[in-house]
Design a protein around this motif. Structure first.
Motif: not given
Length: 265
Positions: A192-197, A203-209
């Motif tokens: 179970f992992q947490l990160a917010d939106w 740009a590239g969307v990957l590093n947007g957590r």
């Protein structure tokens, strides 16, 4: 990964000081520091390795690509066993170049797991399929929902293959709460992992957590859902964020620990 600017010794030292009892490790920094050295580092500090990330990328259409993926995942399973964790997180892989066959790619994941799952079980390691947000379906993960992940996992014993519930990837899906209950009833919530939106995405969307509490996800509700499903394992925080990585890693870990307590209070 949340504090990837820290060295592994620096991370472990900060975790001990802050009372963080477990850490999910990624294979790349472990390889740089040394597998055996990392295992000794965490063992001597009394820090549990909650999971190892990542295996997967099992969707290659050609025989050579499939064989290479199997070999790499067997190596990842061995690394997890050496580190003392029972959970290897799988990011399943995107579409092969030129392909539009999502169903075929998902079937190849299941085919690969038919050989990997017994091997993992022999090493005391569970495989945890992580669904990723649909924006990653083409290049990183054709498994986009918990339902899709469970459809694959349920071909195998729950002690061998389960799923990851990552709030960043599943918070938008109105079917996900029922899937959490379904996974929990079968003992298939392996992480179970947490990160917010937060928006706008980079740009590239990957590093947007986003840092916990900064975005749109009702993190306390997701904690309640996994609790109600019977999950009693570790809760990991996994942030990919260039702005957070640009700062001081110890300060970031301190802030993350504080936010964790606030959002789950």
């Amino acid at each position: 990964m949340t504090v990837k600017q820290l060295s592994l010794p620096g991370l472990v030292e900060a975790c001990v000081r802050l009372g963080v009892r477990g850490v999910g490790l990624w294979r790349e920094p472990v390889a740089r520091y040394g597998l055996d050295a990392t295992a000794k580092l965490v063992r001597d500090a009394g820090v549990e390795v909650t999971s190892l990330c990542r295996g997967g990328f099992l969707t290659a259409a050609d025989a050579a690509g499939r064989a290479a993926a199997i070999a790499d995942n067997r190596a990842a399973i061995d690394e997890a066993a050496t580190l003392g964790t029972d959970t290897l997180v799988l990011v399943s892989g995107g579409l092969p170049p030129g392909s539009k066959d999502l169903a075929g790619a998902r079937e190849r994941i299941a085919e690969a797991l038919s050989s990997l799952a017994p091997y993992a079980a022999s090493r005391g390691v569970r495989l945890a399929i992580e669904p990723l947000h649909p924006m990653f379906a083409s290049d990183r993960c054709v498994v986009s929902t918990l339902d899709q992940a469970l459809t694959i996992a349920e071909r195998f014993s729950a002690s061998q293959v389960g799923v990851v519930v990552d709030t960043y990837h599943v918070w938008w899906d109105d079917r996900a709460p029922a899937a959490v209950a379904r996974a929990g009833a079968a003992g298939r919530i392996h992480a179970f992992q947490l990160a917010d939106w937060v928006t706008p995405l980079p740009a590239g969307v990957l590093n947007g957590r986003g840092q916990l509490g900064d975005g749109s996800v009702d993190l306390a509700r997701w904690r309640s859902l996994v609790d109600a499903a019977g999950y009693a394992g570790s809760i990991e925080v996994e942030l990919f964020n260039d702005a957070l990585w640009a700062g001081d890693g110890v300060a970031l870990l301190e802030e993350t620990v504080r936010r964790f307590g606030e959002v789950l209070a």
